[in-house]
Design a protein around this motif. Structure first.
Motif, PDB file in Angstrom:
ATOM      1  N   TRP A  53       0.839  -1.194   0.000  1.00 55.94           N
ATOM      2  CA  TRP A  53       0.000   0.000   0.000  1.00 55.94           C
ATOM      3  C   TRP A  53       0.883   1.257   0.000  1.00 55.94           C
ATOM      4  CZ3 TRP A  53      -2.212  -4.455   1.596  1.00 55.94           C
ATOM      5  CH2 TRP A  53      -3.589  -4.624   1.395  1.00 55.94           C
ATOM      6  N   ARG A  55       0.235   4.257   1.279  1.00 53.60           N
ATOM      7  CA  ARG A  55       0.208   4.903   2.588  1.00 53.60           C
ATOM      8  C   ARG A  55       1.084   4.152   3.587  1.00 53.60           C
ATOM      9  NH1 ARG A  55      -4.349   3.834   3.246  1.00 53.60           N
ATOM     10  NH2 ARG A  55      -5.405   5.617   2.305  1.00 53.60           N
ATOM     11  N   ALA A 124      -4.276   2.146  -5.199  1.00 55.40           N
ATOM     12  CA  ALA A 124      -3.812   2.406  -3.831  1.00 55.40           C
ATOM     13  C   ALA A 124      -2.741   1.421  -3.397  1.00 55.40           C
ATOM     14  CB  ALA A 124      -4.992   2.340  -2.867  1.00 55.40           C
ATOM     15  N   GLN A 144      -7.871   7.159  -3.040  1.00 51.53           N
ATOM     16  CA  GLN A 144      -7.463   7.526  -1.680  1.00 51.53           C
ATOM     17  C   GLN A 144      -6.507   8.709  -1.788  1.00 51.53           C
ATOM     18  OE1 GLN A 144      -6.053   3.933   0.333  1.00 51.53           O
ATOM     19  NE2 GLN A 144      -7.582   2.732  -0.775  1.00 51.53           N
ATOM     20  N   ASP A 146      -5.627  10.880   0.261  1.00 46.37           N
ATOM     21  CA  ASP A 146      -4.690  11.092   1.360  1.00 46.37           C
ATOM     22  C   ASP A 146      -3.384  10.338   1.133  1.00 46.37           C
ATOM     23  OD1 ASP A 146      -4.711   8.599   3.700  1.00 46.37           O
ATOM     24  OD2 ASP A 146      -6.110   8.511   2.035  1.00 46.37           O
ATOM     25  N   ASP A 190     -13.681  10.640  -1.710  1.00 45.21           N
ATOM     26  CA  ASP A 190     -12.802   9.486  -1.897  1.00 45.21           C
ATOM     27  C   ASP A 190     -13.096   8.432  -0.837  1.00 45.21           C
ATOM     28  OD1 ASP A 190     -11.691  10.647   0.370  1.00 45.21           O
ATOM     29  OD2 ASP A 190      -9.621  10.281  -0.255  1.00 45.21           O
ATOM     30  N   TYR A 191     -12.313   7.353  -0.864  1.00 40.10           N
ATOM     31  CA  TYR A 191     -12.555   6.253   0.078  1.00 40.10           C
ATOM     32  C   TYR A 191     -11.822   6.459   1.393  1.00 40.10           C
ATOM     33  CZ  TYR A 191     -14.761   3.997  -3.866  1.00 40.10           C
ATOM     34  OH  TYR A 191     -15.599   3.716  -4.906  1.00 40.10           O
ATOM     35  N   GLY A 192     -10.938   7.435   1.447  1.00 43.99           N
ATOM     36  CA  GLY A 192     -10.328   7.828   2.702  1.00 43.99           C
ATOM     37  C   GLY A 192      -9.260   6.879   3.205  1.00 43.99           C
ATOM     38  N   VAL A 193      -8.752   7.193   4.382  1.00 43.89           N
ATOM     39  CA  VAL A 193      -7.617   6.482   4.946  1.00 43.89           C
ATOM     40  C   VAL A 193      -7.965   5.030   5.275  1.00 43.89           C
ATOM     41  CG1 VAL A 193      -8.130   7.254   7.295  1.00 43.89           C
ATOM     42  CG2 VAL A 193      -5.801   6.675   6.700  1.00 43.89           C
ATOM     43  N   GLU A 195     -10.148   3.241   3.485  1.00 48.81           N
ATOM     44  CA  GLU A 195     -10.437   2.598   2.197  1.00 48.81           C
ATOM     45  C   GLU A 195     -11.891   2.152   2.038  1.00 48.81           C
ATOM     46  OE1 GLU A 195      -6.385   0.620   0.827  1.00 48.81           O
ATOM     47  OE2 GLU A 195      -7.299  -0.575   2.390  1.00 48.81           O
ATOM     48  N   PRO A 205     -17.989   6.563  -1.853  1.00 46.38           N
ATOM     49  CA  PRO A 205     -16.980   7.557  -1.445  1.00 46.38           C
ATOM     50  C   PRO A 205     -17.639   8.773  -0.814  1.00 46.38           C
ATOM     51  CG  PRO A 205     -17.253   7.569  -3.836  1.00 46.38           C
ATOM     52  CD  PRO A 205     -18.088   6.442  -3.320  1.00 46.38           C
ATOM     53  N   SER A 211      -8.391  13.414   4.235  1.00 46.18           N
ATOM     54  CA  SER A 211      -7.840  13.481   2.875  1.00 46.18           C
ATOM     55  C   SER A 211      -7.583  14.928   2.467  1.00 46.18           C
ATOM     56  CB  SER A 211      -8.801  12.826   1.875  1.00 46.18           C
ATOM     57  OG  SER A 211      -8.901  11.443   2.108  1.00 46.18           O
TER      58      SER A 211
END
Length: 1189
Positions: A53, A55, A124, A144, A146, A190-193, A195, A205, A211
């Motif tokens: 990933w 992140r 991602a 994602q 962020d 978005d799907y954010g931190v 997911e 989303p 984000s």
């Protein structure tokens, strides 16, 4: 605040320091480096999962980077610097591995810039062994923002620390396009931190504050950064338009401490308010967000991610990826706790220098890390309640011991733990982890001085200004600095990031805000200054109104003062005064006054410096447009051929006004249409054709016994009045004289539409039924269409300030506010939904950002043939967006802005102020100048009282504030809960406002209802009420108790559900009475008056029961309502249409609407009395306190 390093003698005394550093090296190797792929440099999620990933990889490599800096400083432990070098190259290897994986998806990046579709987003996660994709586009929540933002942020920090990660200009272009990928994060769900987007994990989303905050930090960090470090030059610098970061900032501030619609708070925000983002500049908001997270999410073993998070809890069904909405309640109080957030919190306090808090979290971490046999400490992924302990945890949250679940160690958390320990033990300093000094963003900064340059379009304007002792230059006299409109800068920035080899097109957005136009720009040996977008006449007709331009200009200066951050030099604003802005050939008084204020050095709370452009050359912020060079052809010092051609073609004609051809065209057309001109009856019928398209219906605001008789309405007002209320009669075809005599008294639109050219054009349009109809005439060999004449009519109306005609012709031409999509997006991202069209049947709700063309189509569809209202709606949306940016407090407790209802209320307020009928009020409204329209809207939103006055023979209206009284901006129901007296404004009113007292409460309710304003804490109170009853019925729609199973009390989703049901009520005053009734119901839950209500509550039943008690009281005391509704049932009368005589909405007496909320005859008293009669859940014995405070 940074911790001081220990002295050298102390370091020597600490013989164990070398041992500690070796321990951390061993810990880093065992938990992180051991798993790094030697080919790609990527880190797998675990030994059994090879997915890497973005992140997780970036967070995991931070420990390696921190350790390399520790070794670099302690040379006695790494004399040949081999360890330092190898650790640094491990960081470079991973960051480049991610870069290469993303560059393989360059086509998706290009697609996403256009579509912003989640399916077009960069993946991602990638294969840690090959760097290739591992799932399909639809097989994961890839969008994602962020993660990409975090990558750019850490890339910037590492580059600033001296690491070389980017190797060539192609990679620079790709990174520049990553900036474009994240710069719209403030409006891209978005799907954010985590997911999952919406917490039900159904793949929806949503806009996430974490984000947006990370994107804002990345945009600021990478701006003006040379990716080649000390070895670079102008071509390797990344450019970010400052306005994009500022938009993220504005939306972030409006959302915090909330994370999203479905998550009222999220522990991920710790990374936004602290390390690594440091995205929030307001210390109070940082403190509020941190406190909210601690109070709602902190436990013994870490922080919950968010409320009702079912991940890895004993109650989660592992066979399903998603949750049913009704089952979210079962996760309450048993959510897993993540040690990761103890690490983030500890880092936050380390950067603040709060040693006490650092020790607290350090001790908490020591309790939960898992110790191995060889002395290493591993941080687990999370701690969960065991299946056997669930029932006890439900009863007493936080009482049960938890077990470590998931990955041990959790690499992301392990990395942050190591970084925190290195900081705590002074092996590294905060400044080494943050070489860009982002941690200093919340510190107080000196006031910004805004430099202002006023230029004259030509020598005649220059001479007119000199009469007022205002010495300015013309545009030509600014040489060598070239002054151009904002659209030129917008076009030049489209070349930024272009790369033929990678097939990247560069920047797509054409928007350049005031922060971007307030810099000077260097291009080879030339310097450019750009005027703001607000002065661009091609923009929209509002730019022609000099009063609005002055007002917007003042607001923009204040905005610059508060938003000009992290830039070298002062902002410089260039304004060109043009002929079109003159008032009958003279400099307008308002403009002269503003210029003199600028000369004084202070305006609208902002320090300014007025001068010539050349005076500010050394103090302004100057950006190099080096990206316009021909890098791809190997000639960076030569301009791109397309850029050179554009500059040659456009720069010399940007300020040249275009001449119209309506005069000679219509002269020839008159010959063709002589029969029409000679038929006055037909001519007059077209004068009314515009009026017949109107869709505004104004309700009478007066209570029935206060109506004015026709004889009174026709008599002139007393001396000093602003309106002469003479009602014009319809002229006969032979009588032309009255049209001249009554010009002073009839509406402005009549005078405008009297123009023969207008009549002929409308007649031609009616006959042809298409604006593309060919007139049969030519102009320099070009056929003339009706559309061409309409365009010239529009321009002529703009010049003559005929605003009713301007709006109508703009609507016929299908014009739109260029910033319409941006304005709607601004409202949406500030959590304000927008509806257009007139309720109840034609409203359209906008809940997601839409392109300009779709918005225009939606608005015109909502208003049908009423082009004027369609244009007015676009205009009001623009003003609402201005206000939500500059004065967000105006929109407190408002979730949905119903523009059609606001238009109706504006017209009714005009009708009240001017004392005219609804048709005239509508015409007055549509003929207000853009500035006065904005002013009126502000008074409606703010609750300030106003009067309408006319100016001069033109009869144009102006909105003047009434200093003596105001309609409270707070919902009037707030008085019930002890939040100040709304009656104070009434008590303090002077005698001359006495006639307005009658009707003031119905007016307040109409205003609050039209603005959808509710009391503070309203939605959480309704949530508590639904916990006690099966549901509430409002106008046939059910608010079910099951909503509390799915949503928490602070969720925006819940508030929107309540709002949707309330919006089914078309009458604003009735809606507001229903809100009052719901508040009365909520008092039962708040004060625990009864254990359970046990029945579905019908809100309108309570309102009508209260109305009945009110009418009974009125009959007993012979009150005003006896004139209409307060009569025995058999004597009550209705109108021919079946409505009440008094005109009360929903069969509720208008006198009841016009009652104050408090007092023995107040609406709340009657609602409480009604409550006692319709509910059967009260105890039969004992006393219940039902006093209204």
């Amino acid at each position: 605040m940074e911790f001081p390093y220990p002295s050298k003698s102390k370091m020597r005394a600490r013989s164990g320091s070398g041992v500690r550093l070796e321990y951390y090296q061993r810990l880093v190797y065992k938990t992180i480096l051991k798993f790094q792929n030697p080919v790609t440099g990527l880190l797998p999620a675990s030994p059994t999962n090879e997915h890497a990933w973005i992140r997780d990889n970036v967070y995991s490599i931070l420990a390696v980077w921190a350790l390399s800096m520790a070794y670099k400083k302690y040379t006695d432990m790494d004399e040949d610097k081999a360890k330092t070098y190898e650790l640094e190259q491990r960081c470079v290897k991973l960051m480049r591995g991610l870069l290469v994986s993303m560059m393989q998806q360059k086509d998706k990046l290009e697609k996403f810039k256009i579509s912003q579709n989640p399916l077009d987003s960069l993946h991602a996660k990638y294969s840690s062994s090959t760097g290739a994709t591992v799932v399909t586009d639809s097989g994961w929540g890839h969008l994602q923002i962020d993660a990409i933002s975090l990558y750019l942020l850490i890339l910037s920090q590492m580059t600033a620390s001296g690491l070389q990660i980017v190797f060539n200009l192609d990679e620079v272009s790709f990174v520049q396009n990553l900036v474009f990928y994240i710069e719209s994060s403030y409006c891209v769900p978005d799907y954010g931190v985590w997911e999952r987007g919406d917490k039900t994990n159904h793949g929806l989303p949503e806009l996430n504050a974490s984000s947006i905050g990370m994107a804002k930090a990345a945009l600021e960090a990478v701006n003006e950064l040379d990716l080649f470090g000390a070895r670079g030059g102008p071509t390797s610098v990344i450019h970010v338009l400052a306005d994009e970061a500022q938009k993220c900032q504005a939306v972030l501030l409006s959302m915090l401490p909330r994370e999203s619609n479905s998550k009222e708070v999220d522990a991920a925000l710790l990374s936004v308010i602290g390390f690594p983002a440091f995205a929030v500049d307001d210390p109070e908001l940082i403190k509020l967000t941190r406190t909210t997270i601690q109070e709602k999410l902190q436990g013994r073993y870490g922080f919950k991610r968010f409320l009702r998070d079912g991940y890895k809890t004993p109650k989660e069904d592992p066979s399903r990826l998603y949750y049913e909405p009704f089952e979210l309640r079962v996760f309450e109080n048993i959510e897993c706790e993540w040690p990761l957030f103890f690490c983030l919190a500890m880092l936050d306090f380390l950067f603040q220098g709060d040693k006490e808090a650092v020790e607290e979290y350090s001790e908490a971490l020591e309790e939960i890390v898992i110790k191995t046999d060889d002395g290493l400490k591993f941080v687990p992924e999370l701690y969960a309640v065991s299946a056997e302990s669930v029932s006890e945890e439900y009863k007493n949250p936080g009482s049960q011991d938890r077990i470590a679940v998931g990955r041990v160690p959790f690499m992301w958390a392990q990395s942050l733990y190591i970084v925190a320990q290195l900081l705590k033990e002074n092996f590294i300093a905060p400044g080494e982890l943050d070489p860009l000094n982002r941690r200093l963003g919340s510190q107080k900064k000196p006031d910004v001085v805004v430099q202002v340059v006023i230029l004259a379009e030509d020598a005649s304007i220059q001479e007119k200004l000199s009469r007022y002792d205002l010495q300015v230059q013309t545009v030509q006299e600014c040489a060598p600095i070239e002054v151009q409109p904002a659209r030129v800068l917008s076009h030049l920035y489209t070349y930024l990031g272009q790369n033929k080899k990678l097939n990247l097109s560069g920047r797509r957005s054409r928007d350049v805000g005031i922060l971007s136009t307030s810099k000077l720009y260097a291009l080879q040996d030339r310097i450019f200054a750009f005027t703001p977008q607000l002065t661009d006449q091609d923009h929209f007709y509002v730019a022609v109104d000099y009063e609005l331009m002055i007002d917007t200009f003042k607001n923009e200066l204040y905005f610059l003062k508060s938003s000009w951050q992290n830039m070298l030099g002062r902002p410089v604003v260039v304004i060109v005064i043009r002929q079109v802005q003159l008032d009958q050939g003279k400099i307008p008084v308002a403009m002269v006054t503003t210029l003199k204020k600028l000369k004084s050095g202070y305006i609208n709370g902002t320090r300014v410096a007025l001068g010539n452009l050349c005076d500010f050359l050394n103090t302004s912020c100057i950006t190099n447009l080096s990206f316009l060079g021909n890098q791809e052809e190997g000639m960076p010092d030569r301009l791109n051929s397309k850029v050179r051609q554009y500059l040659e073609d456009h720069l010399h004609k940007t300020f040249v006004p275009r001449a119209g051809f309506i005069h000679h065209s219509t002269q020839r057309l008159r010959k063709k249409n002589t029969t029409f001109s000679q038929n006055p009856k037909r001519k007059l019928s077209y004068r009314g054709s515009i009026r017949r398209t109107r869709c505004i219906q104004v309700e009478n605001l007066e209570v029935p016994f206060n109506k004015v008789s026709p004889s009174q309405s026709m008599s002139p007002d007393t001396e000093g009045a602003s309106i002469v209320s003479v009602e014009p009669r319809s002229p006969s075809p032979k009588e032309e004289e009255p049209w001249v005599m009554f010009t002073r008294h009839r509406t402005c639109s009549d005078a405008q539409y009297e123009n023969t050219e207008v009549d002929e054009l409308l007649h031609m349009l009616k006959d042809s039924e298409s604006i593309d109809y060919m007139t049969g005439k030519m102009d320099d060999g070009t056929p003339i269409r009706v559309k061409d004449l309409l365009k010239d009519l529009y321009e002529k109306a703009c010049r003559q300030k005929k605003w009713g005609l301007v709006r109508h012709t703009a609507g016929m031409l299908g014009k739109r506010v260029e910033d319409l999509a941006k304005a709607v997006t601004d409202l949406l991202v500030h959590q304000k939904q927008v509806t257009v069209g007139m309720p109840p049947y034609n409203e359209r709700t906008i809940t997601a950002p839409l392109p300009n063309s779709e918005l225009r189509h939606l608005i015109h569809q909502a208003y049908g043939d009423d082009d004027s209202c369609a244009m007015l709606t676009q205009e009001l949306v623009l003003y609402l967006a201005m206000f939500v940016r500059t004065e967000p407090a105006l929109f407190l407790e408002m979730l949905r802005l119903r523009v059609g209802l606001i238009i109706r209320v504006m017209a009714s307020e005009l009708s009240r102020s001017v004392k005219c009928d609804s048709d005239e009020a509508t015409e007055h409204l549509l003929n207000l100048s853009p500035f006065e329209m904005k002013n009126l809207l502000y008074h409606i939103l703010s609750g300030k009282e106003f009067n309408m006055v006319t100016s001069g023979i033109s009869g144009n209206f102006s909105v003047l504030s009434n200093k003596f009284s105001r309609v409270s901006r707070k919902s009037q129901i707030g008085t019930l809960l002890g939040r100040g007296s709304t009656a104070s404004s009434v008590e303090n009113e002077p005698e001359n406002t006495e006639p307005d007292r009658q009707g003031q409460w119905i007016r307040r309710r109409r205003l609050d209802g039209a603005l959808n304003r509710v009391p503070r804490g309203f939605y959480s109170r309704i949530w508590m009420l639904l916990e006690r009853c099966p549901g509430m019925i409002i106008e046939g729609k059910l608010l079910s108790q099951t909503l509390t199973q799915e949503m928490t009390s602070g969720e925006l989703k819940f508030a929107l559900q309540v709002e949707t049901v309330l919006n089914a009520i078309p009458q604003p005053e009735y809606r507001q009475l229903m809100v009052e009734a719901m508040m009365v119901y909520s008092l039962l839950a708040e004060y625990n008056s009864v254990p359970s209500l046990g029945q579905t509550l019908c809100v309108e039943r309570l309102v009508h029961a209260a109305n009945k008690i009110f009418l009974d009281d009125q009959m007993q005391i012979q009150g005003d309502a006896t004139l209409c509704c307060a009569k025995p049932k058999e004597q009550r009368e209705l109108t021919a249409t079946g409505t009440l005589l008094c005109g009360g909405a929903a069969y509720v007496c208008q006198h009841f609407y016009d009652s104050a909320p408090s007092g023995c005859y107040g609406t709340m008293t009657y609602l409480i009395r009604a409550l006692a009669t319709i509910l059967d859940c009260f105890p039969l014995e004992g006393e219940i306190d039902c006093a209204v405070s």
